[in-house]
Design a protein around this motif. Structure first.
Motif, PDB file in Angstrom:
ATOM      1  N   MET A   1      21.487   9.657  15.224  1.00  0.00           N
ATOM      2  CA  MET A   1      22.839  10.203  15.115  1.00  0.00           C
ATOM      3  C   MET A   1      23.643   9.364  14.114  1.00  0.00           C
ATOM      4  N   THR A   2      24.365  10.051  13.207  1.00  0.00           N
ATOM      5  CA  THR A   2      25.149   9.334  12.202  1.00  0.00           C
ATOM      6  C   THR A   2      26.413   8.749  12.824  1.00  0.00           C
ATOM      7  N   VAL A   3      27.033   7.806  12.052  1.00  0.00           N
ATOM      8  CA  VAL A   3      28.254   7.167  12.532  1.00  0.00           C
ATOM      9  C   VAL A   3      29.358   8.200  12.695  1.00  0.00           C
ATOM     10  N   ARG A   4      29.384   9.160  11.766  1.00  0.00           N
ATOM     11  CA  ARG A   4      30.428  10.189  11.844  1.00  0.00           C
ATOM     12  C   ARG A   4      30.342  10.948  13.160  1.00  0.00           C
ATOM     13  N   TRP A   5      29.106  11.357  13.525  1.00  0.00           N
ATOM     14  CA  TRP A   5      28.967  12.121  14.775  1.00  0.00           C
ATOM     15  C   TRP A   5      29.252  11.244  15.995  1.00  0.00           C
ATOM     16  N   LYS A   6      28.938   9.958  15.904  1.00  0.00           N
ATOM     17  CA  LYS A   6      29.255   9.062  17.024  1.00  0.00           C
ATOM     18  C   LYS A   6      30.775   8.957  17.209  1.00  0.00           C
TER      19      LYS A   6
ATOM     20  N   LEU B   1      33.000  11.110  16.125  1.00  0.00           N
ATOM     21  CA  LEU B   1      33.518  12.408  16.566  1.00  0.00           C
ATOM     22  C   LEU B   1      33.260  12.628  18.054  1.00  0.00           C
ATOM     23  N   LEU B   2      32.112  12.132  18.548  1.00  0.00           N
ATOM     24  CA  LEU B   2      31.804  12.275  19.964  1.00  0.00           C
ATOM     25  C   LEU B   2      32.833  11.516  20.812  1.00  0.00           C
ATOM     26  N   ILE B   3      33.116  10.274  20.420  1.00  0.00           N
ATOM     27  CA  ILE B   3      34.089   9.479  21.191  1.00  0.00           C
ATOM     28  C   ILE B   3      35.472  10.115  21.119  1.00  0.00           C
ATOM     29  N   VAL B   4      35.874  10.528  19.892  1.00  0.00           N
ATOM     30  CA  VAL B   4      37.202  11.128  19.740  1.00  0.00           C
ATOM     31  C   VAL B   4      37.312  12.429  20.521  1.00  0.00           C
ATOM     32  N   GLY B   5      36.248  13.276  20.453  1.00  0.00           N
ATOM     33  CA  GLY B   5      36.280  14.539  21.178  1.00  0.00           C
ATOM     34  C   GLY B   5      36.338  14.343  22.681  1.00  0.00           C
ATOM     35  N   LEU B   6      35.514  13.409  23.170  1.00  0.00           N
ATOM     36  CA  LEU B   6      35.519  13.151  24.605  1.00  0.00           C
ATOM     37  C   LEU B   6      36.874  12.588  25.054  1.00  0.00           C
TER      38      LEU B   6
END
Length: 566
Positions: free
Chosen positions: A1-6, A8-13
């Motif tokens: 998983m790329t840093v961007r998706w990581k 985005l995952l934290i921000v979305g959650l």
């Protein structure tokens, strides 16, 4: 998983959890508001029944008192009917609001309430007839007790039952509200705890590997900064940091090649630089001479502009002084007209009495004529003093300073503004024994006249006894004299205080002020080496503090000196 998706995952959650907690809070707040409104409605209905019960008892006592005094109970009956109508309207409105808040249908209870109110109206008429029919010798205390017992057995018990029903409904509503609050309390504890645990787990999984990679990158950058271009980072990561490491390795290689090429070019450029330096040095000397001439010309132009600005400032100060005199023109004319009227009256009297064909004057007539001459002289002297004050304030003078009696200048300004102040507030003057100050009497008079006029305009006409304008002069430390001008007017808003000395800034309505008065006053005081400060509170008045330097060393006892300002 790329840093961007990581990320985005934290921000979305995080966003989802915050929205969920916000929605929960919104729902809880709405339910709490509905519960509060329901409780207020139920409480208001119970209080309304209580007021009806109390009003009925008071109505009966008033009827008996009116009967005892021989009065007409029609007014009491009308007032009681109006009270019943008001409470009925209130209860009907409360019933409608209960439907809007989603409470159970209370049509049957409202029908019982209407019946109770109808019985109360009929009782009001019936009891008035019973009191009216009482014999004169009836014992009113016994009758009152009997009629109250009859009221409680007929109408009162229905009102009491309705009131108890409202109290019961209020207890039920309180119980339901407490149950909802307990559930919301547990939800408020569990939901944030789960959210924090979930976010902490994600952060521990994602951040430590990223932190190690960034530290390696910073260490490599530091080595390149020290001149070591042999640095190489691992490129085995499958995310943006791996791509960045590959790009960093390429950058280090390119920098090494660039440095070698630059060293070669520097040797070639060094040979050309010596020749260009001599040429540029000659050009620089020529440019410096040209710029020096231009600066001298600009300096001359700036000096001319400064002289023009000083002349314009003097004209502006004189114009503001004349504007102040214009505002006082009607009052000064009245002050001159009063002494002139009794001067002319006494002169006319003397002219009539001194006709050639008049008989010789008696001693009493001579005394009357001398009194008339004395009055005329006093009036002319009063006109002379007023004109003297006007001439002192209105002549266009320069900024030369001289020893000035500050109390005399303040008194002169008070005389000119007296008619403006008289209709608005009580004037309190407190002049201490002061040394002469360094100043200009004309411009100082303009400052105090402006402050007095502003103080008068800050107070609404018609409240003279409730308002006050105070002028205080005193020593304020070694070599300083302080003047305070305070009023109990409308005051100045705190956000406007930093701007009141700016030119053209005014808090007066459009067309009533130019915004130059305080700016000109501030310029005059600072030009004389003094200080100008203000303290104000909206709705409670303002106080202006002026400090001026003493002209000589002759000063009163310094033990009476006051602080610079509060």
């Amino acid at each position: 998983m790329t840093v961007r998706w990581k990320v985005l995952l934290i921000v979305g959650l995080t966003t989802g959890l915050v929205l969920l907690m916000g929605l929960t809070l919104l729902v809880s707040t709405h339910r709490g508001k509905v519960s509060r409104d329901r409780l207020l409605l139920i409480q208001g209905q119970g209080e309304s029944f209580g007021r009806l019960h109390q009003a009925a008892e008071q109505y009966l006592r008033n009827l008996l008192r009116t009967k005892e005094q021989g009065g007409n109970p029609a007014g009491l009956q009308k007032e009681m009917q109006e009270n019943i109508s008001q409470e009925e309207a209130f209860l009907q409105q409360a019933t409608s609001q209960e439907k809007e808040l989603g409470m159970p249908d209370r049509t049957e209870e409202w029908a019982e309430t209407e019946a109770a109110l109808l019985n109360l109206r009929l009782w009001t008429i019936d009891v008035a007839e019973q009191v009216r029919a009482l014999p004169e010798e009836a014992k009113l205390l016994t009758v009152e007790k009997h009629l109250l017992d009859e009221f409680e057995q007929t109408v009162g018990r229905h009102i009491t039952a309705a009131q108890e029903e409202e109290f019961h409904e209020r207890r039920l509503q309180l119980g339901r509200s407490q149950s909802r609050l307990n559930g919301q309390k547990w939800l408020a504890l569990i939901l944030p705890t789960l959210s924090c645990a979930l976010l902490l787990g994600l952060v521990l999984i994602i951040l430590p590997p990223m932190d190690r990679a960034l530290k390696d990158l910073m260490l490599a950058a530091r080595r390149i900064g020290e001149g070591n271009f042999e640095v190489k980072l691992p490129e085995d990561r499958q995310d943006e940091l791996g791509t960045l490491a590959h790009a960093f390795n390429q950058m280090a290689s390119e920098l090494k090649k660039t440095l070698e090429e630059k060293q070669r070019l520097m040797k070639a450029e060094a040979e050309v630089t010596e020749q260009q330096f001599r040429h540029y040095n000659a050009l620089l000397e020529e440019t410096v001479l040209t710029r020096t001439a231009q600066l001298e010309q600009a300096n001359t132009q700036l000096q001319d502009s400064l002289d023009q600005l000083k002349a314009a400032q003097s004209q502006l100060i004189f114009a503001d002084r004349l504007a102040s005199m214009g505002r006082l023109a009607a009052g000064v004319g009245h002050e001159i007209n009063n002494p002139l009227s009794y001067v002319l009256s006494n002169l006319n009297y003397l002219h009539r009495e001194l006709q050639p064909d008049r008989e010789p004057l008696s001693e009493e007539e001579k005394r009357e004529m001398m009194d008339a001459l004395t009055s005329a002289r006093e009036g002319a002297e009063r006109v002379r003093l007023i004109v003297k004050d006007l001439k002192t304030l209105s002549r266009p003078d320069d900024m030369n300073t001289e020893p000035v009696d500050l109390s005399e200048v303040v008194r002169g300004a008070v005389k000119l503004a007296e008619r403006e102040l008289r209709a608005r507030a009580r004037l309190v003057e407190d002049y201490g024994h002061l040394p002469r100050v360094k100043g200009n009497p004309t411009r100082l008079g303009q400052v105090f006249l402006n402050l007095l006029i502003n103080a008068a305009h800050a107070i609404t006409q018609g409240g003279k006894e409730a308002n006050e304008i105070r002028i205080l002069t005193r020593l304020s430390g070694p070599g300083r004299v302080q003047v305070e001008v305070s009023d109990t007017g409308c005051g100045i808003a705190q956000e406007n205080l930093p701007r009141i000395f700016e030119p053209f800034f005014t808090t007066k309505p459009a067309g009533e002020g130019t915004g130059m008065g305080l700016s000109v006053c501030h310029s005059i005081i600072t030009a004389l080496g003094g200080e100008f400060h203000v303290e104000s509170e909206l709705g409670r008045g303002s106080t202006f503090f002026i400090l001026l330097p003493v002209m000589d060393d002759t000063q009163p006892d310094q033990t009476e000196a006051a602080p610079l300002w509060p």
